[in-house]
Motif scaffolding. Structure first.
Motif, PDB file in Angstrom:
ATOM      1  N   LEU A 152     126.921  29.980   0.012  1.00  0.00           N
ATOM      2  CA  LEU A 152     126.210  30.225   1.264  1.00  0.00           C
ATOM      3  C   LEU A 152     125.324  31.445   1.120  1.00  0.00           C
ATOM      4  O   LEU A 152     125.587  32.333   0.299  1.00  0.00           O
ATOM      5  CB  LEU A 152     127.196  30.454   2.418  1.00  0.00           C
ATOM      6  CG  LEU A 152     128.069  29.257   2.812  1.00  0.00           C
ATOM      7  CD1 LEU A 152     129.149  29.695   3.793  1.00  0.00           C
ATOM      8  CD2 LEU A 152     127.209  28.146   3.408  1.00  0.00           C
ATOM      9  N   GLU A 153     124.292  31.463   1.934  1.00  0.00           N
ATOM     10  CA  GLU A 153     123.430  32.626   2.000  1.00  0.00           C
ATOM     11  C   GLU A 153     123.064  32.727   3.469  1.00  0.00           C
ATOM     12  O   GLU A 153     122.711  31.716   4.080  1.00  0.00           O
ATOM     13  CB  GLU A 153     122.192  32.343   1.135  1.00  0.00           C
ATOM     14  CG  GLU A 153     121.372  33.543   0.778  1.00  0.00           C
ATOM     15  CD  GLU A 153     120.187  33.144  -0.112  1.00  0.00           C
ATOM     16  OE1 GLU A 153     120.392  32.689  -1.248  1.00  0.00           O
ATOM     17  OE2 GLU A 153     119.052  33.290   0.361  1.00  0.00           O
ATOM     18  N   SER A 154     123.181  33.908   4.055  1.00  0.00           N
ATOM     19  CA  SER A 154     122.843  34.032   5.475  1.00  0.00           C
ATOM     20  C   SER A 154     122.456  35.466   5.790  1.00  0.00           C
ATOM     21  O   SER A 154     123.238  36.364   5.511  1.00  0.00           O
ATOM     22  CB  SER A 154     124.032  33.616   6.346  1.00  0.00           C
ATOM     23  OG  SER A 154     123.674  33.635   7.704  1.00  0.00           O
ATOM     24  N   PRO A 155     121.253  35.702   6.340  1.00  0.00           N
ATOM     25  CA  PRO A 155     120.195  34.725   6.544  1.00  0.00           C
ATOM     26  C   PRO A 155     119.661  34.211   5.202  1.00  0.00           C
ATOM     27  O   PRO A 155     119.752  34.919   4.208  1.00  0.00           O
ATOM     28  CB  PRO A 155     119.098  35.518   7.272  1.00  0.00           C
ATOM     29  CG  PRO A 155     119.760  36.746   7.808  1.00  0.00           C
ATOM     30  CD  PRO A 155     120.889  37.034   6.891  1.00  0.00           C
ATOM     31  N   GLU A 161     117.279  31.234   8.119  1.00  0.00           N
ATOM     32  CA  GLU A 161     118.268  30.502   8.908  1.00  0.00           C
ATOM     33  C   GLU A 161     119.575  31.288   8.870  1.00  0.00           C
ATOM     34  O   GLU A 161     119.903  31.908   7.859  1.00  0.00           O
ATOM     35  CB  GLU A 161     118.522  29.118   8.294  1.00  0.00           C
ATOM     36  CG  GLU A 161     117.294  28.230   8.259  1.00  0.00           C
ATOM     37  CD  GLU A 161     117.173  27.461   6.955  1.00  0.00           C
ATOM     38  OE1 GLU A 161     116.573  26.389   6.969  1.00  0.00           O
ATOM     39  OE2 GLU A 161     117.645  27.957   5.905  1.00  0.00           O
ATOM     40  N   VAL A 162     120.304  31.235   9.986  1.00  0.00           N
ATOM     41  CA  VAL A 162     121.573  31.969  10.068  1.00  0.00           C
ATOM     42  C   VAL A 162     122.735  30.979  10.097  1.00  0.00           C
ATOM     43  O   VAL A 162     122.691  29.990  10.820  1.00  0.00           O
ATOM     44  CB  VAL A 162     121.595  32.887  11.310  1.00  0.00           C
ATOM     45  CG1 VAL A 162     122.952  33.560  11.453  1.00  0.00           C
ATOM     46  CG2 VAL A 162     120.504  33.941  11.185  1.00  0.00           C
ATOM     47  N   VAL A 163     123.733  31.257   9.279  1.00  0.00           N
ATOM     48  CA  VAL A 163     124.916  30.401   9.186  1.00  0.00           C
ATOM     49  C   VAL A 163     126.012  30.984  10.078  1.00  0.00           C
ATOM     50  O   VAL A 163     126.206  32.204  10.109  1.00  0.00           O
ATOM     51  CB  VAL A 163     125.428  30.375   7.721  1.00  0.00           C
ATOM     52  CG1 VAL A 163     126.627  29.450   7.576  1.00  0.00           C
ATOM     53  CG2 VAL A 163     124.311  29.979   6.763  1.00  0.00           C
ATOM     54  N   ASP A 164     126.725  30.112  10.786  1.00  0.00           N
ATOM     55  CA  ASP A 164     127.923  30.539  11.508  1.00  0.00           C
ATOM     56  C   ASP A 164     129.016  30.697  10.448  1.00  0.00           C
ATOM     57  O   ASP A 164     129.760  29.762  10.152  1.00  0.00           O
ATOM     58  CB  ASP A 164     128.298  29.479  12.550  1.00  0.00           C
ATOM     59  CG  ASP A 164     129.553  29.864  13.328  1.00  0.00           C
ATOM     60  OD1 ASP A 164     130.251  30.830  12.926  1.00  0.00           O
ATOM     61  OD2 ASP A 164     129.849  29.185  14.324  1.00  0.00           O
ATOM     62  N   LEU A 165     129.085  31.900   9.847  1.00  0.00           N
ATOM     63  CA  LEU A 165     129.916  32.091   8.653  1.00  0.00           C
ATOM     64  C   LEU A 165     131.381  31.757   8.880  1.00  0.00           C
ATOM     65  O   LEU A 165     131.997  31.050   8.090  1.00  0.00           O
ATOM     66  CB  LEU A 165     129.802  33.529   8.143  1.00  0.00           C
ATOM     67  CG  LEU A 165     128.646  33.856   7.197  1.00  0.00           C
ATOM     68  CD1 LEU A 165     128.826  35.251   6.624  1.00  0.00           C
ATOM     69  CD2 LEU A 165     128.520  32.826   6.072  1.00  0.00           C
TER      70      LEU A 165
END
Ligand code: PLP
Length: 371
Positions: A152-155, A161-165
């Motif tokens: 994962l990468e966030s943002p 894009e932002v991930v709901d980690l």
């Protein structure tokens, strides 16, 4: 002699005192003990070998300057850190853990170097890679069913894009995969993936952590001691070790991360508001925190290229996270994902005066109308 009452040992302070703010930890972690004539900063120790009989023995296995940097970053992320020669060396070390032919799920808009490593491994039959839209948790959960690793990468870089980690890490674990989070954009001051269950945190310390566009450095952070040993073993074996001077510079840079990031983020927020109102700008992407802003000039890719050559303060350069403001059109790189708009400009907002930054950008944007 130091007075033990006046100089509590840091270990006992850590266990009894309330947790320190990350804004304090970033300044204090990884320092030599408070004892007379100790330097305040861990010195540079250039050493390829050590007198036999100790724990380290050889320069590929450890260095006190690396250790100081690793201690500081580890405390900030809530784990134990290992430094590597670059961010991509750290990425490669993690992907090296994946079994032969196993499946890796990763964001379609991950950092282009990560995507290129995945494609390279896949082309040689080492792994199978599945790229997903990280804003679609159901698609990620589905892709994880027969996978070994979720990256994962966030943002994301540069789509932002932002991930709901917390949710996505839990979904990954439910499917039995290990979860890795590239935390380069958020930094441990905005997001601590280990605290929501991630197994490995990846950093390009080249960016915000070092912060002055003069260092290439990577790092991994984990909380599981066994995983730490395994990653250390791979670093010992493969030799993608950091430079001593690089870790020293990065630790020096890290000391000001909190103030640099606060300032750059405040600047970014002002610029985002104004870019959203600007007639020459279409889409503006900003995750609401951090110092990276992506925007799309309405007149297209040639106008975006011209914009990047028309400013005086803003530097046309790749990379990000330095004190100085830089920008570039990402699709000028053949390796950038084709789903990134052709004209998208990724801006890394620095710590200069925001009015100077805006005046420079506004003038260059207005110049596009008459070009
Ligand atoms: C730059 C970057 C990397 C690669 O790091 P290097 O230090 O350039 O090798 C990895 N991930 C992200 C998100 C990056 O921005």
């Amino acid at each position: 002699m130091s007075d033990p009452a006046a100089q509590p040992d840091p270990a006992s302070r850590a266990s009894h005192a309330p947790a320190l703010s990350p804004r304090t930890v970033v300044v204090t972690a990884g320092r030599p003990p408070h004892e007379p004539d100790q330097p305040l900063n861990t010195p540079l120790t250039p050493a390829s070998t050590y007198v036999a009989g100790g724990d380290v023995e050889y320069g590929r296995y450890g260095n006190p300057t690396w250790s100081a940097f690793e201690t500081a970053l580890g405390e900030l992320e809530g784990g134990r850190a290992l430094a590597f020669s670059s961010g991509l060396a750290a990425v490669s070390t993690v992907l090296g853990l994946v079994g032969h032919g196993a499946k890796v799920v990763a964001p379609r808009h991950a950092y282009s170097g990560t995507i290129m490593q995945l494609a390279d491994l896949e082309s040689r039959g080492r792994i199978a890679a599945t790229l997903v839209d990280v804003t679609d948790p159901a698609a990620i959960a589905e892709a994880c069913q027969d996978a070994a690793l979720l990256w994962l990468e966030s943002p994301t870089n540069p789509a932002l894009e932002v991930v709901d980690l917390a949710a996505v890490v839990a979904a990954g674990h439910a499917a039995g995969v290990h979860v890795v989070v590239d935390n380069t954009f958020a930094t441990p001051l905005r997001q601590q993936p280990l605290s929501v269950g991630a197994d490995i945190v990846v950093h390009s310390a080249t960016k915000f952590i070092a912060g002055h566009s003069d260092v290439l450095l990577g790092a991994l952070v984990v909380s599981d001691p066994q995983l730490l040993d395994e990653l250390k073993k791979r670093r010992d074996l493969e030799g993608a070790v950091p430079g001593t001077f690089e870790t020293w510079l990065a630790l020096r840079g890290l000391r000001t991360l909190a103030v640099r990031l606060d300032r750059a983020e405040a600047n970014a927020q002002v610029l985002v508001e104004r870019l959203r109102e600007h007639a020459e700008v279409g889409e503006v992407r900003y995750p609401g925190f951090g110092a990276i802003v992506s925007f799309v000039p309405t007149r297209g890719p040639l106008a975006a290229d011209l914009l990047c050559r028309s400013t005086t303060l803003w530097v046309h350069a790749t990379s990000l996270g330095g004190v100085e403001s830089t920008f570039e059109r990402r699709r000028r790189w053949k390796s950038e994902a084709a789903t990134i708009p052709e004209a998208l400009v990724r801006a890394s907002v620095g710590i200069e005066d925001v009015e100077d930054l805006w005046a420079d950008l506004d003038t260059a944007l207005n110049g596009l109308a008459s070009a």
